[in-house]
Design a protein around this motif. Structure first.
Motif, PDB file in Angstrom:
ATOM      1  N   ALA A 257       0.828  -1.198   0.000  1.00 28.26           N
ATOM      2  CA  ALA A 257       0.000   0.000   0.000  1.00 28.26           C
ATOM      3  C   ALA A 257       0.869   1.256   0.000  1.00 28.26           C
ATOM      4  CB  ALA A 257      -0.909  -0.004   1.213  1.00 28.26           C
ATOM      5  N   GLN A 259       3.738   1.638  -1.291  1.00 27.66           N
ATOM      6  CA  GLN A 259       4.352   1.869  -2.590  1.00 27.66           C
ATOM      7  C   GLN A 259       3.333   2.352  -3.613  1.00 27.66           C
ATOM      8  OE1 GLN A 259       6.456  -1.795  -3.134  1.00 27.66           O
ATOM      9  NE2 GLN A 259       8.202  -1.036  -1.946  1.00 27.66           N
ATOM     10  N   ASN A 260       2.059   2.256  -3.244  1.00 28.39           N
ATOM     11  CA  ASN A 260       1.011   2.751  -4.133  1.00 28.39           C
ATOM     12  C   ASN A 260       0.740   4.239  -3.942  1.00 28.39           C
ATOM     13  OD1 ASN A 260       0.248   0.878  -5.920  1.00 28.39           O
ATOM     14  ND2 ASN A 260      -1.240  -0.105  -4.558  1.00 28.39           N
ATOM     15  N   THR A 291      -6.188   0.034   3.828  1.00 35.73           N
ATOM     16  CA  THR A 291      -5.296  -1.070   4.143  1.00 35.73           C
ATOM     17  C   THR A 291      -5.353  -1.397   5.634  1.00 35.73           C
ATOM     18  OG1 THR A 291      -3.877  -0.123   2.476  1.00 35.73           O
ATOM     19  CG2 THR A 291      -2.971  -1.926   3.765  1.00 35.73           C
TER      20      THR A 291
END
Lengths: 370, 413
Positions: A257, A259-260, A291
């Motif tokens: 999450a 890295q998103n 998340t």
């Protein structure tokens, strides 16, 4: 090879027929998964619900005539009310079943309250750390943190048992650091039924004897003092173990999450002059909310169902302080020849988990709307 | 024409051969024997017994399945109607399985009744029906560490020791070892069955003869429990975990306790894994008034009621528990005692008389480990309370009152 075209009559297909055809193809593709879902999930769940209304002992072949009798809600009454009435009006006491159920519920609740927040928080911190650009050997740390999650829980439990024996690694290490902690005062991690809250209160001179009469009031088979015990020392050990093993999985989810989150958001914040803590508080945490919901839900479900570590390490002891609801299901089904009761326990556990998940969903989505 | 007759001959021959094969196959019955996996020696001895049985009965072949998690596995097999033909039955499980109707009655089927110990047959009789022939048994006795007794200048325990002697010795043997670790006089597992000998020695009982009333509310029960808990509260005894051990035998083997009260399963463990340990064994101590008692833990070969080959199953069970089968086990001389009285001498010889006699002596007066269906609740409550009593949070009286309450509830179910 040229096919004789004349023989191939053009098929007249309507739109509806074509759609039906497509749907059929779709279901065909889904069939393997659907069959597995039906056979290994839906049917067992249905069977558990059905059996929870019977007195099946779990031994007599289930399809034999007279293997069980319908007992209606008696199993549920035993667990929740501590008694049920037979057809002839005789009241059958089940105080032990009720008491055991609420002991297990109490233990599980302390377990959940301890493990879920700790593992979520630690997993988030670890994920943020291994996500830093300046960190060298990222791959090593990610593997190291994730490793406990993929190792067999039985193996990990046995290793923990060795570490936590009275003369084991943990006690010797603490003893080496603190001189007052010698082999005679070693904590008996794996066999100490005293509640953690009780121990802390005792440090302040508060004991059962001087706390007042309210502590002796009984509700649902347990005294108020017992309800307020906190997890026992042994349960605490298992909580530490489980936190450690689950963090890895949770960390990986958080990491994905993180890295998103587009770097442009961070850059904008940095240009606006936000420091690292503020960026974390006001950008990372809010953007991770979906998340976090996912991780907490997974944690809740997993913690309410904790079984294998208990089975390997303590079998519910000492003094029933690590008896969890899931372990009680096993005990009723396989040690006490009461599969109907075990099924009822499992159904109640399902209802509890379901309710908590809904509650938490409500809570998180409300916060998100603000 | 000639060609045709050859072909006919071949076809006829083939038919005859296959028919004979089918007839043979029909005669050759396969039965399944399920049990739990023990030490390698014990497993090998069972396989040797089965091989001897197959050699004597060429038309029966036995499929031996030694499984881990036995109770769970076999319960699933029962419940799905796919029961093994012959299987191990622990005396404590007999009431549950007999009530559930998965056991065939052994009345009139069990041979060599005269060659079996009365107390064992009684352990496999439920509601007046004898179900299965005993496979082997273990009896609780008192193990002592000779080196620790020598170092303390104490005489070795004898069969006429009383509780007072036990207490005095445990007190003298409590201390520290060279590594500075705590050493206890006696290991006292927090389990109902470990306390029961003391109750029986004091003349008490848990239930009346026909299992309709709880009889724990007695001075004998209080005396026995106060004695057991008292030793722990005084710091001269304790559960295995107090000395870093998983069970009593381990605590004893590692020299962290001087005395233990294990059954003969401890023999192979000590002999194989701790060959240097200098230990002896004698009968459990008596009540000061002279009462003697021990516990016998035993297993039998049950035959499934849902069974395609009942006769062959009984043949196997009788062979394994009969004089010939027992001799095969006895010669191996490992822990468990073979069921046939005629094999006792062979066992004693194989295991060494000083060790063996201490255990075997209890066969005369040992009580069976068996209670009514649902008594697991009682054991669990007692064990949990006993642990709290060891911690000083409960008194013997609290434990007894709790246990009686649960036991009465279970009987009323």
């Amino acid at each position: 090879m040229a096919q004789p075209q004349v023989l191939a009559r053009p098929k007249v297909t309507t739109m509806a027929a074509k759609r039906r055809q497509e749907a059929l193809t779709g279901y065909m593709f889904m069939a393997p998964a659907l069959v597995i879902f039906l056979v290994f999930l839906i049917i067992p769940i249905g069977a558990a619900v059905y059996l929870s209304f019977t007195d099946w002992n779990g031994i007599t072949p289930v399809f034999d005539e007279g293997a069980y009798e319908q007992v209606g809600l008696d199993n549920y009454r035993d667990l929740l009310l501590g008694e049920h009435t037979e057809a002839d009006g005789r009241v059958v006491k089940a105080t032990t079943r009720q008491r055991d159920f609420f002991i297990s519920l109490k233990n599980t609740t302390y377990y959940v309250l301890g493990v879920v927040p700790t593992q979520t928080l630690l997993a988030l911190i670890l994920a943020v750390i291994v996500n830093q650009r300046w960190l060298k050997a990222k791959g090593f740390f990610r593997t190291a943190f994730y490793f406990p999650s993929i190792t067999s829980s039985v193996v990990i439990s046995i290793i923990f048992m060795w570490m936590f024996t009275r003369g084991g690694l943990i006690n010797t290490t603490i003893g080496a650091v603190f001189s007052g902690y010698d082999s005679n005062s070693f904590v008996n991690w794996l066999d100490d039924p005293r509640g953690v809250i009780h121990i802390i209160l005792e440090q302040f001179g508060v004991t059962r004897a001087n706390v007042g009469d309210w502590a002796s009031n009984r509700s649902l088979g347990l005294t108020t003092w017992e309800w307020l015990s906190g997890p026992s020392v042994t349960m605490l050990t298992i909580m530490i173990l489980n936190t450690w093993t689950t963090i890895g999985t949770m960390m990986v989810i958080f990491l994905a999450a993180l890295q998103n989150i587009p770097s442009s958001v961070y850059e904008a914040a940095a240009i606006d002059g936000a420091n690292a803590w503020r960026i974390f508080r006001q950008i990372t945490v809010p953007l991770l909310r979906p998340t976090t919901f996912f991780v907490v839900t997974l944690g809740l479900i997993g913690c309410f169902q904790v079984f294998d570590q208990i089975y390997v390490i303590s079998s519910g002891g000492p003094a029933k302080t690590t008896l969890t609801v899931a372990y009680m299901v096993y005990q009723n089904g396989f040690n006490r020849s009461a599969m109907g009761l075990a099924a009822a326990t499992a159904i109640i556990l399902f209802v509890i988990i379901f309710a908590f998940t809904l509650l938490q969903r409500l809570f998180v989505s409300e916060r998100a709307n603000v | 024409m000639r060609k045709l007759s050859v072909l006919t001959l071949v076809v006829v021959l083939a038919l005859v051969v296959s028919a004979a094969g089918a007839a043979l196959a029909r005669q050759n019955v396969e039965i399944t024997l399920m049990g739990w996996s023990s030490s390698t020696e014990e497993n090998d001895a069972l396989l040797a017994q089965v091989a001897a049985f197959e050699a004597a009965n060429p038309d029966i072949s036995v499929n031996v399945q030694l499984v881990p998690e036995y109770d769970t596995t076999i319960q699933a097999a029962f419940a799905s109607g796919d029961s093994p033909n012959v299987f191990y039955v622990d005396s404590s499980k007999l009431p549950d399985w007999a009530e559930a109707g998965v056991l065939a009655s052994g009345e009139g089927m069990i041979e060599n009744l005269d060659d079996h110990y009365e107390s064992l047959l009684e352990a496999f009789t439920y509601d007046g029906t004898l179900y299965c022939p005993p496979k082997d048994f273990s009896i609780m006795a008192l193990q002592y560490n000779k080196d620790m007794f020598d170092a303390a200048g104490l005489d070795y325990p004898t069969p006429d020791w009383t509780w007072d002697d036990l207490r005095t010795a445990a007190e003298a043997l409590t201390g520290e070892n060279e590594a500075g670790q705590k050493v206890l006089g006696l290991v006292t597992p927090p389990n109902f069955e470990r306390w029961l000998p003391f109750l029986y020695q004091a003349g008490g009982s848990v239930l009346n003869e026909d299992w309709t009333e709880v009889t724990l509310d007695s001075d004998e029960a209080r005396e026995a429990l106060e004695f057991y808990i008292g030793m722990v509260n005084d710091g001269i005894a304790g559960p295995p975990s107090m000395v870093d051990a998983g069970w009593g035998g381990e605590a004893f083997a590692q020299g962290r306790v001087a005395l233990a009260m294990e059954g003969n399963w401890v023999i192979s463990y000590l002999v194989e894994q701790f060959p240097d340990l200098n230990w002896g064994v004698t009968e459990l101590p008596r009540h000061p008034a002279g009462g003697q008692a021990s516990m016998v833990f035993t297993v039998c070969y049950g035959v499934a009621s849902n069974n395609d080959y009942p006769d062959e199953s009984w043949q196997l069970a009788n062979f394994l528990t009969g004089p010939e089968g027992s001799q095969l086990v006895a010669e191996e001389g490992f822990g468990v005692i073979p069921p046939a009285i005629s094999a006792a001498d062979t066992w004693l010889e194989a295991i060494g008389p000083e060790i063996g006699e201490g255990f075997l002596a209890g066969a005369e007066y040992a009580h069976k480990w068996q209670f009514p269906v649902g008594f697991q609740d009682v054991f669990d409550t007692f064990n949990a309370d006993l642990q709290l009593a060891f911690e000083g949070q409960y008194l013997a009286e609290d434990v007894i009152i709790d246990t009686i309450g649960v036991a009465e509830e279970v009987l009323a179910r």
